[in-house]
Design a protein around this motif. Structure first.
Motif, PDB file in Angstrom:
ATOM      1  N   LYS A  53      13.296  -1.264   3.029  1.00 19.27           N
ATOM      2  CA  LYS A  53      11.717  -0.982   2.651  1.00 19.27           C
ATOM      3  C   LYS A  53      11.446  -0.560   1.467  1.00 19.27           C
ATOM      4  O   LYS A  53      12.232   0.417   1.320  1.00 19.27           O
ATOM      5  CB  LYS A  53      11.312  -0.441   3.945  1.00 19.27           C
ATOM      6  N   ASP A  81      -1.184   6.003   6.869  1.00 15.58           N
ATOM      7  CA  ASP A  81       0.067   5.287   7.131  1.00 15.58           C
ATOM      8  C   ASP A  81      -0.143   4.290   8.425  1.00 15.58           C
ATOM      9  O   ASP A  81       0.324   3.159   8.290  1.00 15.58           O
ATOM     10  CB  ASP A  81       1.188   6.246   7.004  1.00 15.58           C
ATOM     11  N   PRO A 124       0.943  -1.126  -0.161  1.00 12.97           N
ATOM     12  CA  PRO A 124       0.093  -0.050  -0.167  1.00 12.97           C
ATOM     13  C   PRO A 124       0.979   1.272   0.083  1.00 12.97           C
ATOM     14  O   PRO A 124       0.387   2.498  -0.448  1.00 12.97           O
ATOM     15  CB  PRO A 124      -0.804  -0.209   1.234  1.00 12.97           C
ATOM     16  N   PHE A 125       1.978   1.093   0.637  1.00 14.39           N
ATOM     17  CA  PHE A 125       2.936   2.476   0.440  1.00 14.39           C
ATOM     18  C   PHE A 125       3.517   2.657  -0.744  1.00 14.39           C
ATOM     19  O   PHE A 125       3.487   4.071  -1.340  1.00 14.39           O
ATOM     20  CB  PHE A 125       4.029   1.995   1.447  1.00 14.39           C
ATOM     21  N   ASP A 173      10.822   7.665   2.825  1.00 17.24           N
ATOM     22  CA  ASP A 173       9.891   6.639   2.471  1.00 17.24           C
ATOM     23  C   ASP A 173       8.937   7.352   1.679  1.00 17.24           C
ATOM     24  O   ASP A 173       9.015   8.362   1.066  1.00 17.24           O
ATOM     25  CB  ASP A 173       9.457   6.057   3.855  1.00 17.24           C
ATOM     26  N   SER A 174       7.589   6.394   1.864  1.00 25.14           N
ATOM     27  CA  SER A 174       6.439   6.953   0.649  1.00 25.14           C
ATOM     28  C   SER A 174       6.165   8.274   0.969  1.00 25.14           C
ATOM     29  O   SER A 174       5.871   9.079  -0.080  1.00 25.14           O
ATOM     30  CB  SER A 174       5.234   6.014   1.029  1.00 25.14           C
ATOM     31  N   SER A 227      11.296  -7.747   2.590  1.00 29.20           N
ATOM     32  CA  SER A 227      10.690  -8.462   3.598  1.00 29.20           C
ATOM     33  C   SER A 227      11.466  -8.382   4.730  1.00 29.20           C
ATOM     34  O   SER A 227      12.779  -7.933   4.936  1.00 29.20           O
ATOM     35  CB  SER A 227      10.963  -9.888   3.292  1.00 29.20           C
ATOM     36  N   PRO A 228      10.831  -8.090   6.061  1.00 28.77           N
ATOM     37  CA  PRO A 228      11.675  -8.059   6.992  1.00 28.77           C
ATOM     38  C   PRO A 228      12.632  -9.051   7.623  1.00 28.77           C
ATOM     39  O   PRO A 228      13.742  -8.757   8.354  1.00 28.77           O
ATOM     40  CB  PRO A 228      10.376  -8.065   8.296  1.00 28.77           C
ATOM     41  N   PRO A 271       8.414   1.834  -0.555  1.00 30.75           N
ATOM     42  CA  PRO A 271       9.065   2.325  -1.760  1.00 30.75           C
ATOM     43  C   PRO A 271      10.565   3.117  -1.822  1.00 30.75           C
ATOM     44  O   PRO A 271      10.676   3.754  -0.622  1.00 30.75           O
ATOM     45  CB  PRO A 271       8.000   3.163  -2.498  1.00 30.75           C
ATOM     46  N   VAL A 291       0.089  -4.385   7.775  1.00 24.17           N
ATOM     47  CA  VAL A 291       1.106  -4.729   7.279  1.00 24.17           C
ATOM     48  C   VAL A 291       1.684  -5.684   8.198  1.00 24.17           C
ATOM     49  O   VAL A 291       2.530  -6.739   7.990  1.00 24.17           O
ATOM     50  CB  VAL A 291       2.223  -3.750   6.422  1.00 24.17           C
ATOM     51  N   SER A 300      16.832   0.791   5.454  1.00 26.14           N
ATOM     52  CA  SER A 300      15.705  -0.021   6.333  1.00 26.14           C
ATOM     53  C   SER A 300      15.262  -1.106   5.319  1.00 26.14           C
ATOM     54  O   SER A 300      14.600  -2.103   6.090  1.00 26.14           O
ATOM     55  CB  SER A 300      14.908   0.927   6.513  1.00 26.14           C
ATOM     56  N   GLU A 352       0.870   0.580   8.469  1.00 24.94           N
ATOM     57  CA  GLU A 352       1.749  -0.092   9.400  1.00 24.94           C
ATOM     58  C   GLU A 352       1.253  -1.412  10.276  1.00 24.94           C
ATOM     59  O   GLU A 352       1.820  -2.366  10.307  1.00 24.94           O
ATOM     60  CB  GLU A 352       2.362   1.008  10.415  1.00 24.94           C
TER      61      GLU A 352
HETATM   62  N1  LIG Z   1       7.198   4.137   6.382  1.00 26.32           N
HETATM   63  C1  LIG Z   1       7.502   3.376   5.164  1.00 26.32           C
HETATM   64  C2  LIG Z   1       6.872   1.855   5.316  1.00 26.32           C
HETATM   65  C3  LIG Z   1       7.414   1.137   4.143  1.00 26.32           C
HETATM   66  C4  LIG Z   1       6.980  -0.420   4.439  1.00 26.32           C
HETATM   67  O1  LIG Z   1       6.786  -0.853   5.283  1.00 26.32           O
HETATM   68  N2  LIG Z   1       7.129  -1.008   3.216  1.00 26.32           N
HETATM   69  C5  LIG Z   1       6.913  -2.456   3.468  1.00 26.32           C
HETATM   70  C6  LIG Z   1       6.236  -3.227   2.241  1.00 26.32           C
HETATM   71  S1  LIG Z   1       4.437  -2.892   2.301  1.00 26.32           S
HETATM   72  C7  LIG Z   1       8.252  -3.081   3.342  1.00 26.32           C
HETATM   73  O2  LIG Z   1       9.113  -2.884   2.650  1.00 26.32           O
HETATM   74  N3  LIG Z   1       8.702  -4.023   4.302  1.00 26.32           N
HETATM   75  C8  LIG Z   1      10.153  -4.765   4.265  1.00 26.32           C
HETATM   76  C9  LIG Z   1      10.457  -4.756   5.613  1.00 26.32           C
HETATM   77  O3  LIG Z   1       9.846  -4.520   6.742  1.00 26.32           O
HETATM   78  O4  LIG Z   1      11.600  -4.805   5.791  1.00 26.32           O
HETATM   79  C10 LIG Z   1       6.957   4.224   4.256  1.00 26.32           C
HETATM   80  O5  LIG Z   1       5.920   4.912   4.251  1.00 26.32           O
HETATM   81  O6  LIG Z   1       7.674   3.949   2.881  1.00 26.32           O
END
Ligand SMILES: N[C@@H](CCC(=O)N[C@@H](CS)C(=O)NCC(=O)O)C(=O)O
Length: 198
Positions: free
Chosen positions: A51, A98, A10-11, A65-66, A35-36, A53, A105, A49, A102
């Protein structure tokens, strides 16, 4: 420029909707694994991070971030998705959306990555409580801003609600929130939302 992406995020969707709504078709959307538990090396190199986008630029450092990316894209296009006279309201609306993403997700990742025997239902419920509180706040306080001219907060809310439908449909987020549900039904028909539907 390239937007590091994944179809269900969604981000990422926020950024893709902004690209379409502001008429910027010169950004390549490139899917990567995030992925985390560890994602693509190229992603980790661009954003510490790990993550998505991430916006890779030829003439400057990567953006994340987004919220940073959507604001950059709005500035680049000279549009007014962050109107100066409603800036703090729009940013707060986006933050609210957001926060829904969060928590949603986080539940998705826990269920996907942690063995089912170790699932902690109290934790899932605590995350859902955050989501429910945020949805109630939108319904009670944010409808005027949601109904007005297109802004970045609306896009974020549309993407957050779309993600709830995608991953947490069983929770019935529309129950008792008729006004927000009616708004979502209309907003989801925007061509940019249809084009980015996961
Ligand atoms: N605060 C970040 C959150 C981005 C986020 O959590 N993206 C997820 C995908 S929906 C991600 O990349 N997760 C991988 C991880 O947590 O390492 C933003 O707004 O871009």
């Amino acid at each position: 420029m390239q937007l590091l992406s994944s179809p269900a995020s969604p981000f990422v969707r926020k950024c893709r909707v902004v690209l379409i709504e502001t008429g910027q078709d010169d950004v390549e959307v490139r899917d990567v694994t995030a992925s985390p538990m560890g994602g693509d090396a190229a992603l980790n190199a661009a954003n510490p991070s790990g993550k998505i986008p991430v916006l890779l630029r030829e003439d400057g450092p990567a953006l994340y971030d987004s919220r940073v990316i959507t604001r950059f894209l709005d500035d680049r296009a000279g549009t007014r998705l962050y109107p100066a006279d409603r800036l703090w309201d729009v940013l707060s609306l986006e933050a609210n959306a957001d926060a829904i993403m969060e928590a949603a997700v986080a539940i998705t990742y826990e269920k996907r990555l942690r063995p089912e025997a170790l699932w902690w239902s109290d934790w899932f419920e605590a995350q859902w409580t955050k989501i429910a509180r945020s949805l109630d706040a939108l319904e009670a306080r944010s409808m005027p801003l949601l109904e007005g001219p297109l802004n970045a907060g609306q896009i974020a809310v549309g993407c957050a609600l779309g993600y709830l439908d995608l991953r947490h449909d069983d929770r019935g987020w529309r129950d008792g929130r008729d006004t927000l549900a009616a708004w979502e039904a209309r907003f989801a028909e925007r061509p940019a939302m249809v084009a980015t539907r996961p």
